[in-house]
Design an enzyme around this catalytic site. Structure first.
Site, PDB file in Angstrom:
ATOM      1  N   LYS A   1       0.772  -1.503   0.053  1.00 45.54           N
ATOM      2  CA  LYS A   1       0.512   0.115  -0.040  1.00 45.54           C
ATOM      3  C   LYS A   1       0.982   1.633   0.463  1.00 45.54           C
ATOM      4  CE  LYS A   1      -4.302  -1.281   1.783  1.00 45.54           C
ATOM      5  NZ  LYS A   1      -5.095  -0.931   3.349  1.00 45.54           N
TER       6      LYS A   1
ATOM      7  N   LYS B   1      -6.603 -10.237  -8.768  1.00 45.06           N
ATOM      8  CA  LYS B   1      -8.304 -10.358  -8.086  1.00 45.06           C
ATOM      9  C   LYS B   1      -9.241  -9.359  -8.414  1.00 45.06           C
ATOM     10  CE  LYS B   1      -8.859  -9.773  -3.004  1.00 45.06           C
ATOM     11  NZ  LYS B   1      -8.582  -9.130  -1.607  1.00 45.06           N
TER      12      LYS B   1
ATOM     13  N   LYS C   1     -12.336  -2.712  -6.385  1.00 42.87           N
ATOM     14  CA  LYS C   1     -13.108  -1.092  -6.855  1.00 42.87           C
ATOM     15  C   LYS C   1     -12.193  -0.552  -7.593  1.00 42.87           C
ATOM     16  CE  LYS C   1     -12.380   0.348  -2.614  1.00 42.87           C
ATOM     17  NZ  LYS C   1     -11.847   0.173  -0.764  1.00 42.87           N
TER      18      LYS C   1
END
Ligand code: TRP
Length: 346
Positions: free
Chosen positions: A125, A208, A211
């Site tokens: 991240k 994966k 969104k």
């Protein structure tokens, strides 16, 4: 309060589930099949279940203040519409129970820098510019440990990307118990994966479903209408071969595997049962079956979400009640923790 510290042996802990999802917007079929569907199943089983919208985790990366409340309510609507029953489960938002942050601070003092630096999700991240990541993002897993352990939860259903965080939770519990000579925090059991543990992108079966994928065609959003669902599955990437009749035949065929897993999970069936039915069919024949099932299962959820979002007072009432019930469990655990650590509580 007495000075006697209560201790527990692991089998005296009640079977209690805790899990959380970040209200950072954009709910997909991956959230449903990979997480919430399992949460609903566990609610039906022999567990006490606690589900949390982890808003304080969400703000470890930038959240638009104009959207965060909306996203939190929408996530609550998604939980309820998917079958989380506020009379059976405790449903609430994390910031409502300040004991999470307080226990999180204690755990900041238990967890070691070296442990935190090994967390792969932080590295992913934070990306190349880790110096510019928030301190909250670095400490995220210690707060997550507190979310779970402030309820003495024993079982934690999560996606496999959270496995390392749950190992850290066990390390924190063990170090706390060891350092203070108590048997206070339970060793949690990870419950990894859902009905379809990993729902993959409809455009690339090796990624994966997310969104944040730039292509909306890569995912089914929980608000998509029937036409959109049909169009996305129609355009979903496949290969030229017919479907196999056994699971081994899916090896090396990521897109086929993904569509079959979605179909199976939506119908609470196993992949091998599905394949014995659809083996030999072409995708042109299978895709309409998939669309029909997806619309049948997902439309009632999006309709109920839309209804709940029209007047949010019902959601707010459920969450306020959830905060109250969660607080009643968390406060005694926090107080006992402070007692063990030797914090004065006048
Ligand atoms: N880190 C989890 C995720 O991104 C969310 C989360 C926060 C969580 N606290 C938790 C999950 C406690 C399970 C238990 O998916």
């Amino acid at each position: 309060m007495s000075n006697a510290v209560q201790t527990h042996s692991n089998d005296t802990f009640k079977k209690r589930v805790f899990s959380g999802i970040q209200p950072s917007g954009g709910l997909t079929l991956g959230n449903y099949l990979g997480a919430v569907k399992r949460f609903v199943q566990m609610q039906q089983e022999d567990y006490e279940t606690i589900y949390c919208m982890v808003d304080l985790h969400a703000i470890t990366t930038w959240q638009d203040p104009k959207k965060l409340k909306h996203n939190t309510r929408e996530l609550a609507a998604f939980f309820i519409a998917s079958g989380i029953d506020p009379d059976k489960s405790i449903l609430f938002n994390q910031s409502g129970v300040s004991a999470h942050v307080e226990l999180g601070w204690v755990f900041n003092c238990v967890a070691r820098m070296g442990w935190m630096k090994r967390m792969t999700q932080f590295k992913d991240k934070a990306g190349k510019n880790a110096e510019n990541a928030s301190l909250g993002l670095f400490g995220y897993p210690a707060l997550m440990a507190a979310d779970i352990l402030v309820y003495h939860a024993t079982h934690v259903p999560v996606g496999d990307d959270q496995k390392q965080h749950l190992e850290l939770t066990r390390d924190i519990a063990a170090k706390f118990n060891h350092d203070f000579g108590v048997d206070f925090f339970p060793m949690i059991e990870p419950v990894i994966g859902g009905p379809a543990a990993r729902v993959m992108s409809l455009r690339d079966g090796s990624k994966k479903m997310s969104k944040s994928d730039p292509s909306d065609l890569s995912r089914i959003n929980m608000g998509d209408d029937a036409d959109t669902i049909a169009q996305k599955f129609r355009k979903a990437k496949t290969d030229p071969d017919a479907l196999p009749s056994e699971e081994v035949g899916l090896e090396g065929r990521a897109e086929a595997k993904n569509l079959i897993s979605i179909y199976a999970a939506l119908g609470d069936q196993g992949v091998s049962d599905i394949l014995s039915d659809v083996g030999g069919k072409q995708f042109s024949e299978f895709k309409p079956m998939l669309v029909e099932r997806a619309v049948e299962k997902l439309s009632p959820i999006s309709q109920e979400m839309a209804r709940l979002m029209e007047d949010t007072s019902e959601i707010d009432r459920v969450l306020a009640k959830g905060v109250e019930k969660a607080t009643a469990i968390a406060i005694p655990v926090l107080k006992e923790t402070y007692e063990i650590v030797g914090i004065l509580q006048p």
